[in-house]
Design an enzyme around this catalytic site. Structure first.
Site, PDB file in Angstrom:
ATOM      1  CB  SER A  75     106.642  55.483  32.635  1.00 55.24           C
ATOM      2  OG  SER A  75     105.861  54.919  31.665  1.00 55.24           O
ATOM      3  CG  ASP A  76     102.548  53.608  37.437  1.00 55.09           C
ATOM      4  OD1 ASP A  76     102.408  52.499  37.052  1.00 55.09           O
ATOM      5  OD2 ASP A  76     101.907  54.227  38.473  1.00 55.09           O
ATOM      6  CB  THR A  77     100.261  57.134  34.155  1.00 54.19           C
ATOM      7  OG1 THR A  77     101.191  57.593  33.486  1.00 54.19           O
ATOM      8  CG2 THR A  77      99.143  58.553  34.269  1.00 54.19           C
TER       9      THR A  77
END
Length: 192
Positions: A75-77
């Site tokens: 994931s990435d934010t």
């Protein structure tokens, strides 16, 4: 429930984020943590969810030899403010500049999740709109000094002191701002 649904899989969480790791523990599923260094560079023309989708996929590509039973979660934010992505701050000055820019404004927190096996991949994303009150320089400096937010997109953690005093309104998932839209992930895993 989810543990039973996923019992055929070796769940791999590719994240060093202690918050994401805790979410997986709290979901009561068996998983391992595997980390691979990835240079998080994206094409400059990408905006918003296209950035996080690209980076979640890029992180998944570092794992080229998934077995039949492996299920990889990456994931990435980012924090998206005024058509610009704010990642993790490099140092105190960068953290101060980010928090000063967020002060008194609305921004978006965008997270993308890649769910990948040897024969399929699905990328989902979630966006939460966060409104900050005006922050004084003293408040910003106090937070940076006492909480060291250098591992957090946008230089803040909603679950920390700054979240208590700065956030006036939230539209969307609180957990997305912490680092993972956990309900969305749960739904996707239940529907495998």
């Amino acid at each position: 429930m989810l543990r039973e649904k996923l019992k055929e899989y070796n769940i791999i969480l590719a994240s060093k984020s202690p918050r994401r790791q805790q979410f997986f523990k709290d979901l009561d599923i068996d998983f391992t943590i595997q980390l691979k260094e990835v240079e998080e560079i994206y094409p400059p023309e990408l905006k918003g969810t296209a950035i996080t989708d690209f980076l979640a996929d890029l992180k998944s590509k570092a794992f080229s030899n998934l077995s039949e039973k492996d299920l990889l979660i990456t994931s990435d934010t980012i924090v998206w403010l005024e058509d610009k992505a704010l990642g993790k701050p490099k140092d105190e000055a960068d953290a101060f500049a980010m928090l000063r820019a967020l002060s008194g404004k609305k921004h978006e927190v965008i997270t993308s999740i890649s769910i990948k096996s040897s024969h399929f991949q699905k990328i989902v994303n979630d966006t939460t709109v966060v409104s900050f009150k005006e922050l004084s320089d003293d408040e910003i400096n106090y937070y940076i000094k006492n909480y060291q937010p250098f591992d957090k997109a946008g230089a803040y953690g909603i679950q920390e002191w700054i979240g208590f005093i700065a956030i006036e309104n939230l539209e969307g998932s609180y957990f997305n701002v912490v680092g993972l839209p956990i309900q969305k992930l749960y739904i996707e895993l239940m529907n495998l």
